[in-house]
Design an enzyme around this catalytic site. Sequence first.
Site, PDB file in Angstrom:
ATOM      1  N   ARG A 106       0.868  -1.195   0.000  1.00 51.68           N
ATOM      2  CA  ARG A 106       0.000   0.000   0.000  1.00 51.68           C
ATOM      3  C   ARG A 106       0.890   1.225   0.000  1.00 51.68           C
ATOM      4  NH1 ARG A 106      -5.052   1.896   3.741  1.00 51.68           N
ATOM      5  NH2 ARG A 106      -6.032   0.437   2.298  1.00 51.68           N
ATOM      6  N   HIS A 133      -7.596   0.733  -6.093  1.00 48.12           N
ATOM      7  CA  HIS A 133      -7.757  -0.026  -4.843  1.00 48.12           C
ATOM      8  C   HIS A 133      -8.521  -1.315  -5.185  1.00 48.12           C
ATOM      9  CE1 HIS A 133      -7.828  -0.913  -0.721  1.00 48.12           C
ATOM     10  NE2 HIS A 133      -8.721  -0.058  -0.263  1.00 48.12           N
ATOM     11  N   GLN A 136     -10.515  -3.707  -2.723  1.00 47.28           N
ATOM     12  CA  GLN A 136     -11.749  -3.102  -2.197  1.00 47.28           C
ATOM     13  C   GLN A 136     -12.936  -3.419  -3.110  1.00 47.28           C
ATOM     14  OE1 GLN A 136     -12.230  -0.898   0.718  1.00 47.28           O
ATOM     15  NE2 GLN A 136     -14.337  -1.384   0.188  1.00 47.28           N
ATOM     16  N   ASP A 229     -16.850   8.203  -1.095  1.00 49.40           N
ATOM     17  CA  ASP A 229     -15.535   8.059  -0.451  1.00 49.40           C
ATOM     18  C   ASP A 229     -15.188   9.423   0.150  1.00 49.40           C
ATOM     19  OD1 ASP A 229     -12.971   7.225   0.268  1.00 49.40           O
ATOM     20  OD2 ASP A 229     -12.136   7.387  -1.756  1.00 49.40           O
ATOM     21  N   CYS A 269     -16.099   2.694   1.204  1.00 48.93           N
ATOM     22  CA  CYS A 269     -14.947   1.841   1.502  1.00 48.93           C
ATOM     23  C   CYS A 269     -14.504   1.980   2.961  1.00 48.93           C
ATOM     24  CB  CYS A 269     -13.797   2.175   0.562  1.00 48.93           C
ATOM     25  SG  CYS A 269     -13.378   3.932   0.538  1.00 48.93           S
ATOM     26  N   ARG A 314     -13.954  -7.430   3.076  1.00 50.77           N
ATOM     27  CA  ARG A 314     -12.547  -7.186   2.714  1.00 50.77           C
ATOM     28  C   ARG A 314     -11.706  -8.414   3.033  1.00 50.77           C
ATOM     29  NH1 ARG A 314     -10.273  -2.445   2.361  1.00 50.77           N
ATOM     30  NH2 ARG A 314      -8.828  -3.669   1.110  1.00 50.77           N
TER      31      ARG A 314
HETATM   32  N1  NVA Z   1      -9.606   7.439  -1.315  1.00 45.25           N
HETATM   33  C1  NVA Z   1      -9.261   6.932  -0.004  1.00 45.25           C
HETATM   34  C2  NVA Z   1      -9.584   5.479   0.104  1.00 45.25           C
HETATM   35  C3  NVA Z   1      -9.332   4.873   1.459  1.00 45.25           C
HETATM   36  C4  NVA Z   1      -9.653   3.427   1.526  1.00 45.25           C
HETATM   37  C5  NVA Z   1      -7.802   7.202   0.254  1.00 45.25           C
HETATM   38  O1  NVA Z   1      -6.980   6.951  -0.638  1.00 45.25           O
HETATM   39  O2  NVA Z   1      -7.471   7.677   1.353  1.00 45.25           O
HETATM   40  N1   CP Z   2     -11.130   0.604   2.956  1.00 45.07           N
HETATM   41  C1   CP Z   2      -9.850   0.558   3.330  1.00 45.07           C
HETATM   42  O1   CP Z   2      -8.925   0.319   2.542  1.00 45.07           O
HETATM   43  O2   CP Z   2      -9.675   0.758   4.658  1.00 45.07           O
HETATM   44  P1   CP Z   2      -8.268   0.925   5.397  1.00 45.07           P
HETATM   45  O3   CP Z   2      -7.656   2.207   4.936  1.00 45.07           O
HETATM   46  O4   CP Z   2      -8.614   0.920   6.856  1.00 45.07           O
HETATM   47  O5   CP Z   2      -7.395  -0.245   5.027  1.00 45.07           O
END
Ligand code: NVA
Ligand code: CP
Length: 330
Positions: A106, A133, A136, A229, A269, A314
């Site tokens: 990540r 992602h 997800q 989101d 998400c 998830r």
């Molecule tokens: N768009 C958000 C998704 C988190 C799961 C981010 O990148 O922070």
């Molecule tokens: N939805 C998601 O990716 O959550 P986290 O950032 O907690 O992993």
Amino acid sequence: MNLYGRDFLKLLDFTPDEIEGLIELAATLKAKKKAGVPHRLCEGKNIALIFEKTSTRTRCSFEVAAHDLGMGCTYLDPSGSQIGKKESIADTARVLSSMFDGIEYRGYGQEIVEELAEYSSVPVWNGLTNEFHPTQILADFLTIKEIYGHLKGINFLYMGDARYNMGNSLMVGCAKLGLNFTACAPKKYFPNAELVKTCEKLAKESGGSITLTENPAEAAKGQNVVYTDVWVSMGEPDEVWAERIADLSPYQVNSKLMQATDNAIFMHCLPSFHDLKTTTGKLINEKFGIDCMEVTDEVFESPRSAVFQEAENRMHTIKAVMAGTLTKSL
Ligand code: NVA
Ligand code: CP
């Protein structure tokens, strides 16, 4: 379905059958877990989790799924490794793939996880980049399938910042699997034109469709799923809050919008700013005087909200990705 040895970097790399196969496998593994049936399909293997951004769901999903599959798991946090600062991605990939059977990443640009995969001799899984992602989306689609019984023909509305990881990945997923995807946002938050073009082509093959609109009242009509989101994603500077709040407030998911749909479920998400129970939520409240952002607390807590079922999924879907790419017999 044979995904043995494959990376899982973005949905564009997979056929509709392969994506559906992973969702099916996740449903099977979920049923096994609920029934207490052991499924240690990857006994004796080990995986590494690289997180350059924070996480609750993704990290916990990989860890729990790894344990359920019989694997060991090592977590590398945003500050606790040499990655990027003292060691290149290419070197990291070669070191880690000599010790582990799979690597989750990540972080920031998609090109980083792509490079990691290029230099790694074991499967690499994308746990979120700025652009995509993909794990997800598997969880989201498993949830929709559980609720509606099918994916093809579902009317799917995405509200808000559609040009980042969630908007992009959901659009690709819908295009691949035949859902009707609508993104509703100001024009500057539409997904990039090239990706839209690619998805339009995919949607033609799958029987789905892609619509981009700036009009929430129109967009809501006939929708089965409303998804949103956060307005500012991880890694973006705090300075953008004011602009995002001004631009995206008309695109908030609230009861009025939900009432205009076809009794849609609400999805997110997570994490979500729907109340004042977070430090960021409180800070934004003090600065801008709002008590929620992308979704109201009323919608988030409503009976049509599927967010916690989605969050649980998830784990089951990430388990399917690992089992599918690490074993020969599935
Ligand atoms: N768009 C958000 C998704 C988190 C799961 C981010 O990148 O922070
Ligand atoms: N939805 C998601 O990716 O959550 P986290 O950032 O907690 O992993």
